[in-house]
Design an enzyme around this catalytic site. Structure first.
Site, PDB file in Angstrom:
ATOM      1  N   ARG A  46       0.822  -1.214   0.000  1.00  0.00           N
ATOM      2  CA  ARG A  46       0.000   0.000   0.000  1.00  0.00           C
ATOM      3  C   ARG A  46       0.854   1.261   0.000  1.00  0.00           C
ATOM      4  NH1 ARG A  46      -5.546  -0.318   2.844  1.00  0.00           N
ATOM      5  NH2 ARG A  46      -4.773   1.512   3.938  1.00  0.00           N
ATOM      6  N   ARG A  57       0.938  13.199  -9.075  1.00  0.00           N
ATOM      7  CA  ARG A  57       0.713  14.626  -8.818  1.00  0.00           C
ATOM      8  C   ARG A  57       1.954  15.454  -9.151  1.00  0.00           C
ATOM      9  NH1 ARG A  57      -3.947  14.198  -9.478  1.00  0.00           N
ATOM     10  NH2 ARG A  57      -5.506  14.179  -7.843  1.00  0.00           N
ATOM     11  N   HIS A  60       1.929  16.017 -12.752  1.00  0.00           N
ATOM     12  CA  HIS A  60       0.941  17.045 -13.097  1.00  0.00           C
ATOM     13  C   HIS A  60       1.497  18.452 -12.892  1.00  0.00           C
ATOM     14  CE1 HIS A  60      -2.521  14.000 -12.308  1.00  0.00           C
ATOM     15  NE2 HIS A  60      -2.143  13.972 -13.572  1.00  0.00           N
ATOM     16  N   SER A  88       8.255   0.362   8.371  1.00  0.00           N
ATOM     17  CA  SER A  88       9.295  -0.278   9.187  1.00  0.00           C
ATOM     18  C   SER A  88      10.695   0.215   8.856  1.00  0.00           C
ATOM     19  CB  SER A  88       9.260  -1.791   8.985  1.00  0.00           C
ATOM     20  OG  SER A  88       9.705  -2.126   7.672  1.00  0.00           O
ATOM     21  N   SER A 149      -2.329   0.712   8.326  1.00  0.00           N
ATOM     22  CA  SER A 149      -3.272   1.665   7.713  1.00  0.00           C
ATOM     23  C   SER A 149      -3.056   3.105   8.158  1.00  0.00           C
ATOM     24  CB  SER A 149      -4.718   1.263   7.988  1.00  0.00           C
ATOM     25  OG  SER A 149      -5.046   0.089   7.286  1.00  0.00           O
ATOM     26  N   GLU A 152       0.004   4.556   6.480  1.00  0.00           N
ATOM     27  CA  GLU A 152      -0.224   4.730   5.039  1.00  0.00           C
ATOM     28  C   GLU A 152      -1.126   5.929   4.764  1.00  0.00           C
ATOM     29  OE1 GLU A 152       0.193  -0.066   4.892  1.00  0.00           O
ATOM     30  OE2 GLU A 152      -1.787   0.858   4.777  1.00  0.00           O
ATOM     31  N   ASP A 160       0.189  14.763  -0.065  1.00  0.00           N
ATOM     32  CA  ASP A 160      -0.725  15.752  -0.633  1.00  0.00           C
ATOM     33  C   ASP A 160      -0.433  17.151  -0.096  1.00  0.00           C
ATOM     34  OD1 ASP A 160      -2.014  14.035  -2.360  1.00  0.00           O
ATOM     35  OD2 ASP A 160      -3.794  13.773  -1.102  1.00  0.00           O
TER      36      ASP A 160
END
Length: 185
Positions: A46, A57, A60, A88, A149, A152, A160
């Site tokens: 992930r 991005r 872009h 990790s 999770s 990530e 972002d």
């Protein structure tokens, strides 16, 4: 608990995580992105998918950026930057990639929960993100989410935020960036 309640809990965890990121470390990475000729991003699982979205991005915005392992990835040279996303900091394939980049005299950055990891020690720039690794070893960070999770998701928001900061520095907006969006779809 209902789905929306879980979602609100996740947002609370992310809010807490984002407040713990060092602005100093983030700024070092931003400077390196700005000063480097080419940017390479690597990650496994992930973390790798999130890295690819970061590369997209950057493309872009007109940055010469690549996802490591793709057939269209350029070669890394001395004034290039490799960014590795690894909770990790010990994923064997990513350790090998970091070692290779160092031999090629590239700059290595890692976004990780473990700054003292093998990749953390190899890296020139370390951005520590809070969160648990997938196996939950060496972390006292509490999360209701499975495996890695939280790390990530925090990494996605961090990447972002770097994009927004770069857009602000370069005077870019979504309309300008859309001019580089894929058009064969």
């Amino acid at each position: 608990m209902k789905t929306t309640q879980y979602a609100f809990e996740i947002v609370q965890e992310l809010t807490q995580s984002l407040q713990l990121i060092s602005e100093n470390e983030a700024e070092k990475l931003m400077e390196s992105i700005t000063e480097s000729n080419k940017i390479f991003v690597a990650g496994a699982g992930r973390s790798g998918f999130i890295g690819k979205s970061f590369v997209m991005r950057m493309m872009h915005m007109g940055i010469d950026a690549y996802a490591v392992g793709e057939t269209v990835t350029a070669n890394l040279k001395e004034d290039d930057l490799l960014i590795i996303g690894s909770g990790s900091g010990e994923t064997k394939t990513l350790v090998s990639i970091a070692e290779k980049a160092k031999k090629l005299r590239g700059t290595v950055a890692v976004v990780t929960t473990a700054p003292e990891s093998t990749i953390g020690k190899l890296a020139d720039i370390v951005v520590q993100l809070p969160g648990a690794t997938k196996d939950r070893t060496e972390s006292n960070y509490k999360t209701i989410q499975p495996m890695g999770s939280l790390f990530e998701q925090t990494m996605m928001l961090f990447y972002d935020a770097l994009i927004l900061q770069f857009m602000n520095k370069k005077g870019l907006d979504s309309q300008t960036m859309y001019g580089k969006h894929a058009n064969l779809e």
